[in-house]
Write a protein that holds these residues in place. Sequence first.
Motif, PDB file in Angstrom:
ATOM      1  N   GLY A 132     -16.116  37.054 -12.021  1.00 41.33           N
ATOM      2  CA  GLY A 132     -16.712  38.370 -11.814  1.00 41.33           C
ATOM      3  C   GLY A 132     -16.676  38.783 -10.354  1.00 41.33           C
ATOM      4  N   ARG A 141     -13.484  40.209  -9.321  1.00 42.69           N
ATOM      5  CA  ARG A 141     -13.287  41.577  -9.800  1.00 42.69           C
ATOM      6  C   ARG A 141     -14.176  42.579  -9.091  1.00 42.69           C
ATOM      7  N   SER A 142     -15.371  42.165  -8.682  1.00 41.65           N
ATOM      8  CA  SER A 142     -16.386  43.101  -8.189  1.00 41.65           C
ATOM      9  C   SER A 142     -17.010  42.592  -6.907  1.00 41.65           C
ATOM     10  N   GLY A 143     -17.487  43.512  -6.105  1.00 38.32           N
ATOM     11  CA  GLY A 143     -18.221  43.142  -4.905  1.00 38.32           C
ATOM     12  C   GLY A 143     -17.312  42.902  -3.718  1.00 38.32           C
ATOM     13  N   GLN A 160     -13.046  51.045 -13.162  1.00 38.80           N
ATOM     14  CA  GLN A 160     -13.217  50.127 -12.045  1.00 38.80           C
ATOM     15  C   GLN A 160     -14.702  49.971 -11.773  1.00 38.80           C
ATOM     16  N   ARG A 161     -15.185  48.769 -11.926  1.00 36.64           N
ATOM     17  CA  ARG A 161     -16.579  48.472 -11.662  1.00 36.64           C
ATOM     18  C   ARG A 161     -16.584  47.539 -10.464  1.00 36.64           C
ATOM     19  N   ALA A 162     -16.548  48.128  -9.285  1.00 36.18           N
ATOM     20  CA  ALA A 162     -16.338  47.355  -8.071  1.00 36.18           C
ATOM     21  C   ALA A 162     -17.629  46.929  -7.385  1.00 36.18           C
ATOM     22  N   ALA A 163     -18.773  47.460  -7.799  1.00 39.48           N
ATOM     23  CA  ALA A 163     -20.018  47.098  -7.135  1.00 39.48           C
ATOM     24  C   ALA A 163     -20.364  45.639  -7.436  1.00 39.48           C
ATOM     25  N   ASP A 206     -20.957  40.617 -15.397  1.00 49.46           N
ATOM     26  CA  ASP A 206     -20.694  41.247 -16.694  1.00 49.46           C
ATOM     27  C   ASP A 206     -20.372  40.239 -17.789  1.00 49.46           C
ATOM     28  N   ARG A 254     -14.075  40.674  -3.986  1.00 45.33           N
ATOM     29  CA  ARG A 254     -13.054  40.969  -4.989  1.00 45.33           C
ATOM     30  C   ARG A 254     -11.656  40.849  -4.388  1.00 45.33           C
ATOM     31  N   PHE A 280     -21.868  44.214 -10.784  1.00 42.74           N
ATOM     32  CA  PHE A 280     -21.060  44.053 -11.991  1.00 42.74           C
ATOM     33  C   PHE A 280     -20.363  42.693 -12.055  1.00 42.74           C
ATOM     34  N   ALA A 281     -20.603  41.829 -11.088  1.00 41.21           N
ATOM     35  CA  ALA A 281     -19.960  40.511 -11.079  1.00 41.21           C
ATOM     36  C   ALA A 281     -20.465  39.626 -12.207  1.00 41.21           C
TER      37      ALA A 281
END
Length: 174
Positions: free
Chosen positions: A150, A153-155, A52-55, A61, A158, A58-59
Amino acid sequence: MNARSWKVLIVGSVLLNVFLLGGIAGGAWRWFAARDALQARTQQQAQTQPAQRAALRFATDNLSPERQQQFVDALKAARREGRDDARAGRDDRRRVLDLLAAPQLDRAALDAALAHTREADIALRAKVESGVADYAATLTPEERVKFVEGLERSGQWRLPPQQRKAASQANTTQ
């Protein structure tokens, strides 16, 4: 002490040592077996679930490394710009905790400290969001679509996995 007493003492000592060595060997075997089982379980979970790359960073990627670096730089600049707001928010949160811990609750002071904390948090968030918007303005339409995926998924934008799945299905049917 006679010879018979020595023999009993030696036999007792040997039996005690064998018992202790058996206990140590059995404990070591159990420890290694449990450790190996834990490692196998951890590896299996790592293979079945992607990290899980939630920061927020990482949006990007799915974008090029240059675009990723531009986004990281934009986030750093926004956070640097909002450093005073972050510090004020931290100080105000400490003030809230002090007020809550006081023997007499001063509701007016507590409400004021909460309002200051909220204002500092909103100011910091506005600076970060403005930095994200400024970065998005530099992207091509195709890159922006990847960026939105992204962000889902992240930030802070999400979506939960179920909503992400529904959103991707809705986008493919359009």
